[in-house]
Design a protein around this motif. Structure first.
Motif, mmCIF file in Angstrom:
data_model
loop_
_atom_site.group_PDB
_atom_site.id
_atom_site.type_symbol
_atom_site.label_atom_id
_atom_site.label_comp_id
_atom_site.label_asym_id
_atom_site.label_seq_id
_atom_site.Cartn_x
_atom_site.Cartn_y
_atom_site.Cartn_z
ATOM 1 N N ALA A 69 4.021 3.728 5.069
ATOM 2 C CA ALA A 69 4.239 2.725 6.109
ATOM 3 C C ALA A 69 4.872 1.465 5.547
ATOM 4 N N LEU A 70 4.399 1.018 4.393
ATOM 5 C CA LEU A 70 4.915 -0.219 3.811
ATOM 6 C C LEU A 70 6.323 -0.049 3.263
ATOM 7 N N ALA A 71 6.630 1.145 2.752
ATOM 8 C CA ALA A 71 7.938 1.364 2.140
ATOM 9 C C ALA A 71 8.988 1.805 3.146
ATOM 10 N N GLY A 72 8.591 2.567 4.119
ATOM 11 C CA GLY A 72 9.575 3.160 5.019
ATOM 12 C C GLY A 72 9.803 2.410 6.311
ATOM 13 N N HIS A 73 9.032 1.373 6.566
ATOM 14 C CA HIS A 73 9.160 0.627 7.820
ATOM 15 C C HIS A 73 9.103 -0.868 7.516
ATOM 16 N N ARG A 74 9.670 -1.629 8.402
ATOM 17 C CA ARG A 74 9.659 -3.076 8.217
ATOM 18 C C ARG A 74 8.349 -3.629 8.757
ATOM 19 N N VAL A 75 7.352 -3.673 7.895
ATOM 20 C CA VAL A 75 6.030 -4.156 8.284
ATOM 21 C C VAL A 75 5.865 -5.549 7.690
ATOM 22 N N SER A 76 6.196 -6.538 8.468
ATOM 23 C CA SER A 76 6.130 -7.917 7.992
ATOM 24 C C SER A 76 4.707 -8.449 8.166
ATOM 25 N N PRO A 77 4.405 -9.611 7.568
ATOM 26 C CA PRO A 77 3.073 -10.194 7.766
ATOM 27 C C PRO A 77 2.739 -10.491 9.214
ATOM 28 N N LEU A 78 3.733 -10.576 10.105
ATOM 29 C CA LEU A 78 3.457 -10.788 11.524
ATOM 30 C C LEU A 78 3.492 -9.485 12.313
ATOM 31 N N HIS A 79 3.390 -8.359 11.616
ATOM 32 C CA HIS A 79 3.251 -7.068 12.280
ATOM 33 C C HIS A 79 1.759 -6.757 12.363
ATOM 34 N N PRO A 80 1.245 -6.344 13.519
ATOM 35 C CA PRO A 80 -0.195 -6.087 13.630
ATOM 36 C C PRO A 80 -0.726 -5.075 12.630
ATOM 37 N N ALA A 81 0.128 -4.127 12.172
ATOM 38 C CA ALA A 81 -0.341 -3.114 11.229
ATOM 39 C C ALA A 81 -0.353 -3.604 9.793
ATOM 40 N N HIS A 82 0.209 -4.788 9.547
ATOM 41 C CA HIS A 82 0.319 -5.266 8.160
ATOM 42 C C HIS A 82 -1.055 -5.429 7.517
ATOM 43 N N ASP A 83 -1.949 -6.176 8.179
ATOM 44 C CA ASP A 83 -3.274 -6.387 7.612
ATOM 45 C C ASP A 83 -4.048 -5.082 7.521
ATOM 46 N N LEU A 84 -3.855 -4.200 8.501
ATOM 47 C CA LEU A 84 -4.549 -2.910 8.480
ATOM 48 C C LEU A 84 -4.176 -2.128 7.229
ATOM 49 N N LEU A 85 -2.905 -2.122 6.876
ATOM 50 C CA LEU A 85 -2.455 -1.397 5.692
ATOM 51 C C LEU A 85 -2.972 -2.043 4.412
ATOM 52 N N LEU A 86 -3.021 -3.367 4.387
ATOM 53 C CA LEU A 86 -3.574 -4.035 3.214
ATOM 54 C C LEU A 86 -5.061 -3.731 3.061
ATOM 55 N N HIS A 87 -5.771 -3.666 4.204
ATOM 56 C CA HIS A 87 -7.194 -3.332 4.151
ATOM 57 C C HIS A 87 -7.402 -1.940 3.572
ATOM 58 N N VAL A 88 -6.538 -1.005 3.927
ATOM 59 C CA VAL A 88 -6.674 0.347 3.406
ATOM 60 C C VAL A 88 -6.546 0.338 1.884
ATOM 61 N N ARG A 89 -5.590 -0.410 1.370
ATOM 62 C CA ARG A 89 -5.385 -0.442 -0.082
ATOM 63 C C ARG A 89 -6.618 -0.982 -0.798
ATOM 64 N N ILE A 90 -7.176 -2.059 -0.292
ATOM 65 C CA ILE A 90 -8.330 -2.644 -0.977
ATOM 66 C C ILE A 90 -9.585 -1.815 -0.748
ATOM 67 N N ASP A 91 -9.680 -1.181 0.420
ATOM 68 C CA ASP A 91 -10.856 -0.349 0.704
ATOM 69 C C ASP A 91 -10.873 0.918 -0.138
ATOM 70 N N THR A 92 -9.708 1.518 -0.356
ATOM 71 C CA THR A 92 -9.679 2.715 -1.201
ATOM 72 C C THR A 92 -10.026 2.349 -2.649
ATOM 73 N N ALA A 93 -9.560 1.192 -3.107
ATOM 74 C CA ALA A 93 -9.926 0.757 -4.464
ATOM 75 C C ALA A 93 -11.431 0.531 -4.562
ATOM 76 N N ALA A 94 -12.020 -0.069 -3.535
ATOM 77 C CA ALA A 94 -13.468 -0.287 -3.541
ATOM 78 C C ALA A 94 -14.221 1.039 -3.496
ATOM 79 N N ALA A 95 -13.712 1.994 -2.692
ATOM 80 C CA ALA A 95 -14.382 3.291 -2.597
ATOM 81 C C ALA A 95 -14.355 4.030 -3.934
ATOM 82 N N ARG A 96 -13.337 3.794 -4.723
ATOM 83 C CA ARG A 96 -13.257 4.426 -6.044
ATOM 84 C C ARG A 96 -14.065 3.667 -7.097
#
Length: 964
Positions: free
Chosen positions: A607-634
């Motif tokens: 999503a981050l590489a293939g689409h223009r997901v700017s900080p004012l895109h509603p999915a931007h924070d969701l994708l950042l949360h996934v990255r930090i949540d997967t690191a925490a889960a590991r």
């Protein structure tokens, strides 16, 4: 003369020539050099020398004010006082030759009385007749006891020079000494004379660089510093940043005089170079054929003379190449500031305007041109706006968002068409939102008014809604989406707006259920607006279905197995690029909840590489949360903290934080690595009331996560009542009174543990039982194992032992969810389960059975860097009777019996499937044992296993490996 630094050769020459003159044979001594190199000081030394040795001393200083009166300086020199033949010297005579002859006779009569020393300063400022008289006199001095000492300014200026004073004289008639800047040692000696021999080297270097070793400039600078920094020169001290700090003003006055002496054209070039960085060009560009010099073009001077001047100033030390860029700059910021002192703002703007125009015509990059336009103020030309917008695009592509924002602000001050202005407003609001999550709202509001096409209005409204939601105004965000035109005619746009609405609704009170009812109606998987079930899935987009699926997963209405099965289908269904980021973000979130961590990372990266997901895109924070949540889960706490810092969180507590998921995960990572003081500073930076003064709303799931994290911190710090209040508050803030499963926040388990510790077993059991019911509905080993552990702890007895043992087995050998790759990272749940089971075994009178479990928990805690958990397990081992140091955490001796058996079979070449069949273990259990074995033995690959085991066995002797 001892006060003159590094002028011994000049003084020796002066002594020799003065002695020759006193013996009856005179000569001309010419002292030449650039401004500020000490010519006048040497002239004063010659005057003192002549007076000390009985010579008559006659002096004059030439000036341009007397240039209109021929021979006036000569008359003043030869007749300095009244009554010395002044009538003869200044007699009006229509024939200048007879006047010059009378002056020569006056000189001869004076020389007849005693040897003469004629001291003429600044001969280059004398009138033509005076210069001619002095030259004629120099030709006839050989028979007279006269030493003529003359100073002349000789420097490479932009204005072409006139012939020098000694031009045309025979070499035997003149001795020439050229003055230059002081050497390094002499300049340092001048600084040490003022501030002492122990002066800090950095202070000395700054003084020398700011003056370029020119005695005039260095003395003036030291005079100022003697007043404003009497204690300067100590270790760590630094020169003032600007000339405004040098309030006596001697340095600025000296630099100004140096510029005035060089002439108007040279002063203009110097000030332009000081104002316009890089305008002299890099050294590798200055000799390129056809590449016109920017400095020459802006000032209107000849390119050859300008480049020659730059070369000369570099040799003198006033200019030097920038070590990074390579372009010429003044040797020190103080020197540059002094050069610019007094130059008006209007003149500076005019220079930048000319530079921008020249660079545009020359074809330089948009950023090079725009850098000048930002310093000119609004130009009022469409070309300027276009250049600034192009420069913003260049800077954005290069990742320099701060520069891009500056260019866009400049472009918005220029005339723009409404559509292009709206685009610039949105781009600027997006860049500003990086540093201020709710920033850009006024710009987006203006852009909304300028948008004409339905799709443009909708996308701008979504960006505005994102900014409003970040400020806790979810209702206003949804209002911005209501009443948009053209949604019925554009189904893709309609579903995109619905997807954005779903994410906005998660952050507001009373909005969650209503919006997701619409999602259910669109996807055909829930009741429609009239309350009737729509039945089988309809023809909606996969994005809407995935968002609905995410809602069901969070609410505990679906199992992880079913969620992953549906995700596999939905993520392979073609989707329009406009709503695709919502699909990928929601899918990544569900995959992370289902412990398919690798898949979650892949979806987020796509999503981050293939689409223009700017900080004012509603999915931007969701994708950042996934990255930090997967690191925490590991259990990768270092990466969690890195992600948090990269996204603007003040992890060190030095600043205000937002009560969101980033802060929550950072606090949990700090607690689990036993950095409680840092965690407390971070939570204190959020404020006392969640949702007050921060960007999250009170019913925001992110705020609940922060409450949970703060509760964990309080529990670890011994504040059980405060922790319980935070955990229970999470339940009271569940959106729309609909329970949220433990995949979001396991607050029930955490509250149950605290209730049990406070002696409230009934309340604890009720919470633990509810958590277990919700966990089994989702069904992943992580949440079920955690719920089993807590339920076993609060239940106690034989049933508690059975439940904690079940939790250990589930977490230790959990098979992957269908369709998901095996995921490591359950150690953060397995280690507490091992501790809980070991504690219950010890309480039941089985400490020997508890020790291997506690040792295994110690190994996991050490691997994860969970310092607090590691300390707890080691304390429990000591209490349980384990000998200190008897259970190493690494090396072959740390292997458990099961790990040894699995490792021995793997070393013999058996596959995981064969080992699983032979030992009657799940394949995931085999993989877990091998992973732990690799870590303990310090190897990375299966191929290294046999060698590591052989080496370990040889150190212990035979018979220790045993047979499986």
């Amino acid at each position: 003369m001892a006060s003159l630094f590094e002028r011994a050769d000049a003084l020796a020459l002066l002594t020799s020539e003065a002695q020759r003159a006193r013996a009856g044979s005179g000569r001309l001594l010419l002292l030449r050099g650039p401004t500020g190199t000490g010519r006048s000081s040497l002239l004063r030394a010659s005057i003192r020398h002549g007076a000390d040795h009985g010579m008559q001393v006659l002096t004059v200083s030439c000036s341009p004010e007397e240039s209109g009166e021929p021979l006036a300086p000569i008359g003043r020199m030869l007749c300095p006082t009244a009554g010395c033949g002044q009538d003869d010297a200044h007699a009006a005579d229509p024939d200048p030759r007879r006047h010059a002859d009378r002056l020569w006779r006056l000189l001869c009569s004076r020389a007849a009385d005693a040897p003469l020393l004629l001291a003429v300063d600044d001969v280059h400022l004398a009138d033509h007749a005076s210069r001619r008289w002095l030259l004629d006199a120099a030709r006839r001095l050989a028979a007279l006891p006269v030493l003529m000492v003359v100073t002349e300014r000789v420097q490479y200026d932009v204005t072409p020079p006139t012939p020098g004073f000694s031009h045309g004289l025979a070499p035997s008639l003149v001795r020439v000494h050229t003055c230059g800047p002081l050497g390094r040692r002499a300049a340092e000696a001048m600084v040490h004379d003022v501030f002492g021999p122990e002066t800090d080297q950095a202070w000395t270097d700054g003084c020398v660089a700011a003056s370029a070793g020119h005695p005039l400039l260095l003395r003036a600078l030291l005079d100022d510093l003697r007043v404003v920094a009497p204690d300067g020169g100590r270790s760590g001290s630094a020169l003032p940043d600007t000339c405004a700090d040098l309030y006596p003003g001697a340095f600025v006055a000296a630099v100004t005089w140096w510029l005035d002496s060089a002439g108007h054209e040279t002063a203009t070039v110097a000030r332009t170079l000081a104002e316009v960085k890089g305008c002299a060009g890099r050294a590798d560009e200055r000799d390129v054929p056809g590449r016109e010099c920017l400095l020459a073009a802006v000032t209107g001077s000849g390119p050859a003379r300008v480049l020659g001047w730059a070369t000369a100033m570099t040799r003198l030390g006033l200019l030097r190449p920038d070590p990074v860029q390579g372009d010429l700059r003044f040797a020190h910021p103080l020197l540059r500031d002094a050069v610019l002192d007094g130059w008006s703002h209007e003149r500076r703007e005019a220079v930048h305007r000319a530079a921008a125009d020249f660079r545009y015509r020359r074809g330089d990059s948009a950023e090079e041109v725009a850098g000048h336009l930002l310093r000119t103020g609004p130009v009022g030309m469409p070309r300027s706006a276009a250049t600034l917008l192009d420069a913003a695009a260049e800077a954005t592509r290069a990742g320099r968002t701060g520069d891009a924002a500056d260019y866009l602000r400049g472009a918005l001050d220029e005339p723009l068409a409404p559509a292009r202005r709206a685009e610039a407003l949105v781009e600027l609001a997006t860049l500003e939102s990086v540093t201020e999550p709710s920033g850009g709202i006024p710009r987006l509001t203006e852009a909304m008014r300028l948008r004409e096409l339905p799709r443009d209005r909708a996308l701008t409204a979504i960006a505005l809604g994102t900014a409003l939601t970040s400020r806790g105004e979810s209702r206003a965000a949804l209002d911005a989406l209501r009443g948009l035109d053209g949604l019925r005619e554009d189904p893709v746009l309609a579903r995109t707006v619905l997807a954005a609405s779903a994410l906005f609704a998660e952050r507001g009170t009373g909005l969650h259920r209503a919006v997701h009812t619409r999602l259910g109606a669109e996807s055909g998987t829930g009741p429609g607006p009239d309350g009737k079930d729509e039945g089988a899935p309809g023809p909606s987009s996969p994005t809407v279905q995935v968002l609905r699926l995410r809602y069901e997963a969070a609410a505990g209405l679906i199992s992880a197995e079913e969620a992953l099965r549906r995700l596999r289908t939905l993520t392979t269904t073609p989707e329009h690029p406009l709503p695709a980021p919502y699909l990928l973000g929601a899918a990544a979130c569900v995959a992370q909840w289902a412990d398919a961590l690798d898949w979650a990372d892949q979806l987020a990266a796509a999503a981050l590489a293939g689409h223009r997901v700017s900080p004012l895109h509603p999915a931007h924070d969701l994708l950042l949360h996934v990255r930090i949540d997967t690191a925490a889960a590991r259990g990768d706490f270092a990466r969690v903290l890195t992600y948090a810092e990269e996204n603007g969180l003040p992890v060190d507590g030095a600043g205000r934080a937002v009560a969101g998921n980033l802060a929550a995960q950072a606090v949990l990572a700090l607690v689990r690595t036993d950095r409680l003081a840092e965690a407390r500073r971070l939570t204190e930076g959020v404020g006392t009331g969640i949702g007050v003064g921060v960007c999250s709303g009170e019913d925001d799931w992110e705020a609940d996560r922060f409450r949970y994290a703060r509760g964990v911190l309080r529990a670890a710090s011994g504040d059980r009542h405060g922790a319980l209040a935070d955990f229970l508050e999470c339940g009271r803030h569940e959106p729309d009174a609909e329970p949220v499963g433990p995949v979001i926040t396991p607050w029930r388990s955490a509250a149950a543990e605290v209730q049990w510790a406070l002696g409230r077993p009934r309340e604890a059991l009720a919470l633990a039982d509810e958590e277990y019911r919700l966990a089994t509905a989702w069904g992943t080993p992580r949440v079920v194992g955690r719920a089993l552990r807590v339920l076993g702890e609060v239940t106690g007895g034989r049933r508690g032992l059975a439940l904690t043992e079940q939790a250990v087995e589930l977490l230790r050998g959990a098979p992957p969810a269908p369709g998901a790759a095996p995921e490591p990272g359950l150690g953060m749940e397995l280690a507490p389960a091992l501790v809980s089971h070991g504690r219950l075994l010890t309480a039941a009178g089985h400490p020997r059975r508890a020790r291997p479990l506690l040792r295994e928990a110690s190994v996991i805690a050490e691997r994860l860097g969970a310092a607090g958990l590691l300390t707890l397990t080691q304390d429990m081992l000591r209490v349980g009777g384990a000998r200190s140091g008897s259970a190493p955490l690494t090396g072959e001796a740390a292997l458990t019996g099961s790990e040894r058996r699995v490792a021995a079979l793997a070393a013999d070449g058996r596959t995981n499937a064969e080992i699983s069949d032979l030992l009657h273990l799940a394949r995931r259990t085999v993989e877990t044992h091998l992973t732990s074995t690799y870590r303990k033995l310090g190897i990375q690959r299966r191929a290294d296993l046999a060698g590591a085991m052989t080496t370990a066995s040889s150190h212990r002797g035979p018979g220790r490996w045993g047979t499986p």
